[in-house]
Design a protein around this motif. Structure first.
Motif, short mmCIF file in Angstrom:
data_model
loop_
_atom_site.label_atom_id
_atom_site.label_comp_id
_atom_site.label_asym_id
_atom_site.label_seq_id
_atom_site.Cartn_x
_atom_site.Cartn_y
_atom_site.Cartn_z
N UNK A 266 1.00 -1.32 0.37
CA UNK A 266 0.25 0.17 -0.43
C UNK A 266 0.86 0.78 0.33
N UNK A 267 0.83 2.06 -0.88
CA UNK A 267 1.82 3.20 -1.24
C UNK A 267 0.67 4.32 -0.65
N UNK A 268 1.79 5.39 -0.26
CA UNK A 268 1.04 6.77 0.35
C UNK A 268 1.82 7.26 -0.37
N UNK A 269 1.24 9.06 -0.40
CA UNK A 269 1.65 10.19 -0.78
C UNK A 269 2.61 10.52 -1.55
N UNK A 270 1.62 11.28 -3.05
CA UNK A 270 2.85 11.92 -3.98
C UNK A 270 2.83 10.59 -5.12
N UNK A 271 2.21 9.94 -5.13
CA UNK A 271 1.88 8.81 -5.53
C UNK A 271 2.14 8.60 -7.05
N UNK A 272 2.83 8.11 -7.45
CA UNK A 272 3.09 8.57 -8.83
C UNK A 272 3.94 7.33 -9.71
N UNK A 273 2.66 6.05 -11.14
CA UNK A 273 3.48 5.09 -11.62
C UNK A 273 3.15 5.87 -12.62
N UNK A 274 4.24 5.27 -13.96
CA UNK A 274 4.21 5.72 -15.02
C UNK A 274 4.64 4.35 -15.45
N UNK A 283 -2.98 9.26 -4.01
CA UNK A 283 -2.20 9.82 -2.10
C UNK A 283 -2.86 8.09 -1.96
N UNK A 284 -3.06 7.37 -2.09
CA UNK A 284 -3.37 6.37 -1.54
C UNK A 284 -3.68 5.22 -2.63
N UNK A 285 -2.65 4.10 -2.74
CA UNK A 285 -2.34 3.41 -3.84
C UNK A 285 -2.31 1.82 -3.98
N UNK A 286 -2.86 0.62 -4.66
CA UNK A 286 -2.69 -0.44 -3.60
C UNK A 286 -1.63 -0.83 -5.22
#
Length: 306
Positions: A266-274, A283-286
């Motif tokens: 679980x990713x938190x805080x300004x998450x960016x995936x490219x 702001x919250x990514x699985x």
């Protein structure tokens, strides 16, 4: 000599054709933290007793420390808490039986924490193959030098470097150094500089910068600033500058909670995936550890190309 304590030079010690593996255990509630050496040639298990002294830090130099009215000599094996400043209240653990120029040997120096006890015990473990540390059921760590402290506080410190017993001088030569520390949970492996576990809080902190890897269908590589493991909650956090690279996709976040058994982070805080098709933010990514798939759970934004 009470300061010399117990020394086990472990070279081919065998019992019923099995190598004797000395270990030391810390117990927190019903969970165990265990450090051990292989018992093979060149491995070392050394116990050294000392006394405790508290007072203001008066002098902090490369080879000398003064706490209140008492002065001590220090060397590379003297463990000092980071960021200590003159004037702070500190606790010095020292070996009164090991002296240099009339000064007793400083084993550890730290800020005052807790009530403290009259005696101090430092157990030093060294193994060229790696001191093995088990924290709870799932976390494993490994590094050449391990130090377990009792008296005042209970802590375990794992780092690079080396240790040996100088028989002619009747003392331990401890030379810890940053690096060569591995932490494993399931298929995830993290390499850092040094691991410190505090038994009063149940927290283990791996200092970075960290290099992360996970084998599998799509191997994962990554990095982070530090790792924090909470024993009571069985939670493993990556903190500061978290980055995952997997299958052509790069994902960044401020922090990540790894759930290795479940196969997710679980990713938190300004998450960016490219990747080559575009990007998504949240702001919250699985994050799926096996494939690198990212699903935004909160604050979604993105752009994709066909």
């Amino acid at each position: 000599m009470r300061g010399a304590g117990l020394l086990l030079l472990l070279a081919f010690l065998a019992l019923a054709q099995e190598v004797f593996r000395p270990e030391v255990e810390l117990l927190r509630k019903e969970k165990r933290v265990v450090a051990s050496v292989s018992g093979e040639e060149e491995s070392l298990f050394y116990a050294e007793y000392g006394d405790l002294h508290r007072g203001p830090l008066v002098l902090l130099e490369e080879g000398r420390v003064q706490v209140g009215e008492r002065a001590f000599f220090r060397d590379a094996g003297s463990l000092l808490e980071e960021g200590l400043r003159v004037g702070e209240e500190v606790e010095a653990a020292y070996n009164p039986d090991l002296e240099r120029e009339g000064l007793p040997y400083l084993m550890r120096l730290r800020r005052v924490l807790g009530e403290g006890e009259g005696r101090y015990l430092r157990l030093v473990l060294f193994d060229p193959k790696g001191v093995e540390v088990r924290i709870g059921e799932d976390l494993r760590a490994e590094g050449p030098v391990g130090v377990v402290e009792r008296g005042g506080v209970e802590e375990l410190y794992l780092t690079g470097g080396e240790a040996r017993y100088l028989e002619a001088e009747g003392r331990l030569d401890l030379r810890p150094g940053p690096g060569q520390v591995l932490v494993r949970q399931g298929a995830v492996q993290v390499e850092g500089k040094a691991l410190r576990y505090r038994n009063d809080t149940g927290e283990a902190l791996l200092e970075g910068p960290l290099a992360l890897s996970r084998e599998g269908e799509k191997p994962l590589k990554g990095q982070a600033g530090s790792l924090l493991y909470l024993l009571d909650e069985d939670r493993l956090w990556l903190l500061g500058g978290v980055e995952f690279r997997q299958g052509g996709r790069t994902t960044k976040a401020e922090r990540a909670l790894l759930r290795e058994k479940e196969g997710y982070a679980y990713l938190y805080g300004g998450v960016e995936s490219r990747d080559e098709k575009g990007f998504l933010k949240g702001e919250r990514v699985l994050y799926t550890l096996r494939t690198g798939e990212a699903i935004v759970l909160g604050g979604v934004a993105g752009e994709f190309r066909e």
